[in-house]
Design a protein around this motif. Sequence first.
Motif, PDB file in Angstrom:
ATOM      1  N   VAL A  39     -56.083 -60.545   5.364  1.00 41.70           N
ATOM      2  CA  VAL A  39     -54.853 -61.521   5.704  1.00 41.70           C
ATOM      3  C   VAL A  39     -55.313 -62.999   5.652  1.00 41.70           C
ATOM      4  O   VAL A  39     -54.706 -63.901   5.066  1.00 41.70           O
ATOM      5  CB  VAL A  39     -54.121 -61.213   6.947  1.00 41.70           C
ATOM      6  CG1 VAL A  39     -53.154 -62.128   7.294  1.00 41.70           C
ATOM      7  CG2 VAL A  39     -53.260 -59.721   6.850  1.00 41.70           C
ATOM      8  N   LEU A  40     -56.369 -63.166   6.176  1.00 43.75           N
ATOM      9  CA  LEU A  40     -56.758 -64.722   6.402  1.00 43.75           C
ATOM     10  C   LEU A  40     -57.585 -64.818   5.125  1.00 43.75           C
ATOM     11  O   LEU A  40     -58.477 -64.034   4.753  1.00 43.75           O
ATOM     12  CB  LEU A  40     -57.534 -64.981   7.659  1.00 43.75           C
ATOM     13  CG  LEU A  40     -57.040 -64.666   8.973  1.00 43.75           C
ATOM     14  CD1 LEU A  40     -57.608 -65.066  10.039  1.00 43.75           C
ATOM     15  CD2 LEU A  40     -55.477 -65.373   9.015  1.00 43.75           C
ATOM     16  N   ASN A  41     -57.555 -65.985   4.797  1.00 40.15           N
ATOM     17  CA  ASN A  41     -58.291 -66.493   3.451  1.00 40.15           C
ATOM     18  C   ASN A  41     -59.891 -66.222   3.489  1.00 40.15           C
ATOM     19  O   ASN A  41     -60.550 -65.449   2.978  1.00 40.15           O
ATOM     20  CB  ASN A  41     -58.236 -67.960   3.168  1.00 40.15           C
ATOM     21  CG  ASN A  41     -56.883 -67.974   2.418  1.00 40.15           C
ATOM     22  OD1 ASN A  41     -56.452 -67.120   1.714  1.00 40.15           O
ATOM     23  ND2 ASN A  41     -56.576 -69.085   2.336  1.00 40.15           N
ATOM     24  N   ASP A  42     -60.495 -66.738   4.762  1.00 39.80           N
ATOM     25  CA  ASP A  42     -61.749 -66.737   5.101  1.00 39.80           C
ATOM     26  C   ASP A  42     -61.766 -65.492   6.241  1.00 39.80           C
ATOM     27  O   ASP A  42     -61.388 -65.749   7.352  1.00 39.80           O
ATOM     28  CB  ASP A  42     -62.430 -67.833   5.506  1.00 39.80           C
ATOM     29  CG  ASP A  42     -63.567 -67.863   6.315  1.00 39.80           C
ATOM     30  OD1 ASP A  42     -64.191 -66.571   6.092  1.00 39.80           O
ATOM     31  OD2 ASP A  42     -64.243 -69.003   6.505  1.00 39.80           O
ATOM     32  N   GLU A  43     -62.310 -64.276   5.929  1.00 34.59           N
ATOM     33  CA  GLU A  43     -61.967 -63.333   6.784  1.00 34.59           C
ATOM     34  C   GLU A  43     -62.875 -63.273   8.084  1.00 34.59           C
ATOM     35  O   GLU A  43     -62.454 -62.981   9.043  1.00 34.59           O
ATOM     36  CB  GLU A  43     -62.488 -62.005   5.937  1.00 34.59           C
ATOM     37  CG  GLU A  43     -61.515 -61.392   5.418  1.00 34.59           C
ATOM     38  CD  GLU A  43     -61.880 -59.738   5.246  1.00 34.59           C
ATOM     39  OE1 GLU A  43     -62.171 -59.122   6.130  1.00 34.59           O
ATOM     40  OE2 GLU A  43     -61.630 -59.457   4.188  1.00 34.59           O
ATOM     41  N   THR A  44     -63.686 -64.102   7.998  1.00 29.65           N
ATOM     42  CA  THR A  44     -64.598 -64.704   9.202  1.00 29.65           C
ATOM     43  C   THR A  44     -64.036 -65.320  10.259  1.00 29.65           C
ATOM     44  O   THR A  44     -64.371 -65.299  11.518  1.00 29.65           O
ATOM     45  CB  THR A  44     -65.948 -65.112   8.940  1.00 29.65           C
ATOM     46  OG1 THR A  44     -65.504 -66.524   8.180  1.00 29.65           O
ATOM     47  CG2 THR A  44     -66.726 -64.322   8.031  1.00 29.65           C
ATOM     48  N   SER A  45     -62.719 -65.929   9.811  1.00 26.74           N
ATOM     49  CA  SER A  45     -62.033 -66.927  10.679  1.00 26.74           C
ATOM     50  C   SER A  45     -61.460 -66.265  11.851  1.00 26.74           C
ATOM     51  O   SER A  45     -61.432 -66.882  12.961  1.00 26.74           O
ATOM     52  CB  SER A  45     -61.320 -67.901   9.951  1.00 26.74           C
ATOM     53  OG  SER A  45     -60.122 -67.301   9.550  1.00 26.74           O
ATOM     54  N   ALA A  46     -61.021 -64.979  11.782  1.00 28.50           N
ATOM     55  CA  ALA A  46     -60.599 -64.274  12.747  1.00 28.50           C
ATOM     56  C   ALA A  46     -61.734 -64.111  13.975  1.00 28.50           C
ATOM     57  O   ALA A  46     -61.455 -63.995  15.065  1.00 28.50           O
ATOM     58  CB  ALA A  46     -59.655 -63.228  12.796  1.00 28.50           C
ATOM     59  N   SER A  54     -45.904 -68.863   6.923  1.00 24.85           N
ATOM     60  CA  SER A  54     -47.306 -68.934   7.129  1.00 24.85           C
ATOM     61  C   SER A  54     -48.186 -67.659   6.883  1.00 24.85           C
ATOM     62  O   SER A  54     -47.934 -66.907   5.836  1.00 24.85           O
ATOM     63  CB  SER A  54     -47.675 -69.639   8.503  1.00 24.85           C
ATOM     64  OG  SER A  54     -48.928 -69.888   8.709  1.00 24.85           O
ATOM     65  N   ILE A  55     -48.786 -67.497   7.936  1.00 21.76           N
ATOM     66  CA  ILE A  55     -50.109 -66.192   7.536  1.00 21.76           C
ATOM     67  C   ILE A  55     -49.144 -64.927   7.776  1.00 21.76           C
ATOM     68  O   ILE A  55     -49.368 -64.153   6.984  1.00 21.76           O
ATOM     69  CB  ILE A  55     -50.998 -66.212   8.877  1.00 21.76           C
ATOM     70  CG1 ILE A  55     -51.941 -67.484   8.625  1.00 21.76           C
ATOM     71  CG2 ILE A  55     -51.732 -64.800   8.984  1.00 21.76           C
ATOM     72  CD1 ILE A  55     -52.949 -67.794   9.793  1.00 21.76           C
ATOM     73  N   MET A  56     -48.030 -64.710   8.480  1.00 18.83           N
ATOM     74  CA  MET A  56     -47.303 -63.640   8.415  1.00 18.83           C
ATOM     75  C   MET A  56     -46.703 -63.457   7.059  1.00 18.83           C
ATOM     76  O   MET A  56     -46.567 -62.166   6.679  1.00 18.83           O
ATOM     77  CB  MET A  56     -46.110 -63.715   9.563  1.00 18.83           C
ATOM     78  CG  MET A  56     -46.597 -63.728  10.904  1.00 18.83           C
ATOM     79  SD  MET A  56     -47.546 -62.037  11.309  1.00 18.83           S
ATOM     80  CE  MET A  56     -49.255 -62.802  11.089  1.00 18.83           C
ATOM     81  N   LYS A  57     -46.069 -64.524   6.590  1.00 20.76           N
ATOM     82  CA  LYS A  57     -45.583 -64.543   5.173  1.00 20.76           C
ATOM     83  C   LYS A  57     -46.707 -63.920   4.196  1.00 20.76           C
ATOM     84  O   LYS A  57     -46.358 -62.978   3.411  1.00 20.76           O
ATOM     85  CB  LYS A  57     -45.081 -65.727   4.701  1.00 20.76           C
ATOM     86  CG  LYS A  57     -44.462 -65.553   3.423  1.00 20.76           C
ATOM     87  CD  LYS A  57     -43.686 -67.043   3.085  1.00 20.76           C
ATOM     88  CE  LYS A  57     -43.045 -67.063   1.859  1.00 20.76           C
ATOM     89  NZ  LYS A  57     -43.708 -66.491   0.555  1.00 20.76           N
ATOM     90  N   VAL A  78     -46.723 -59.299  17.061  1.00 17.84           N
ATOM     91  CA  VAL A  78     -47.092 -59.213  15.542  1.00 17.84           C
ATOM     92  C   VAL A  78     -47.899 -59.963  14.977  1.00 17.84           C
ATOM     93  O   VAL A  78     -48.668 -59.998  14.126  1.00 17.84           O
ATOM     94  CB  VAL A  78     -45.869 -59.102  14.872  1.00 17.84           C
ATOM     95  CG1 VAL A  78     -45.725 -58.964  13.200  1.00 17.84           C
ATOM     96  CG2 VAL A  78     -44.653 -58.102  15.374  1.00 17.84           C
ATOM     97  N   ASP A  79     -47.916 -61.240  15.312  1.00 13.99           N
ATOM     98  CA  ASP A  79     -48.442 -62.456  14.870  1.00 13.99           C
ATOM     99  C   ASP A  79     -50.034 -62.235  15.093  1.00 13.99           C
ATOM    100  O   ASP A  79     -51.015 -62.157  14.079  1.00 13.99           O
ATOM    101  CB  ASP A  79     -48.075 -64.062  15.441  1.00 13.99           C
ATOM    102  CG  ASP A  79     -48.880 -64.955  14.576  1.00 13.99           C
ATOM    103  OD1 ASP A  79     -50.143 -65.312  14.971  1.00 13.99           O
ATOM    104  OD2 ASP A  79     -48.153 -65.599  14.189  1.00 13.99           O
TER     105      ASP A  79
END
Length: 228
Positions: free
Chosen positions: A158-165, A20-23, A148-149
């Motif tokens: 890392v996230l597609n939509d940077e605002t999502s974090a 997932s996101i870590m990959k 780490v996650d």
Amino acid sequence: MQIDIITVLPELLESPLSHSIMKRAKDKGLLQVHIHSLRKWAVNEYGQVDDYQYGGGAGMVMMCEPLAKAIDDLQKEVTYDAIIFLTPDGKTLNQKIANSLSLKKNLLMICGHYKGIDERIREHYVTMEISIGDYVLSGGELAAAVLVDALGRLLPGVLNDETSALTDSFQDNLLAPPVYTRPSDFRGWKVPEILLGGDPKKIEEWRYEKATERTKQRRPDLLQEDEV
Ligand code: ADE
């Protein structure tokens, strides 16, 4: 960001950090995680890294020598911004700590096992002690994977939509508002009208109101929280 992890159970960490996101973070070259088996620095050919505790008592303690050698060797290659020991008596992880650690370049994490690690390593090497909650795990590996996650997903790109974090729960001390997807009517359970209306300002206001309401109901402590 580079994260080195010292552990007696590398297998426990490999899987959670490979999907997932870590990959994605690793594939994009934004996060490098190196897992080091402490047995490489064992005190004898049997792979010994732990011993009985002075003063008696059940449970083994991870010895100074393998840990000190491991850290010394790794420090020859990398200057760490923090040497983190995962332990139930550390500072409880929260989003603020995750945010601040996500800005660092190089982190070293040490996973404890058995009864813990020799106190002298904590005194002379460790710069930060983190717990993931008030309960005791069998070792620090799952806690390191959680940390780490939590950090990896905050790294820009890392996230597609940077605002999502930024809209996650706990950012701004608020829990996240409710979310919905299709269909708009499921068994007569309807999605709030405002979300279907397409007015971004109204939607944002509604989300803020719901996030505040939810935080007041479930975690009023967050609304008072200021310290890291
Ligand atoms: N090791 C064992 N329990 C732990 C916890 N709750 N947090 C971090 N490391 C741990």
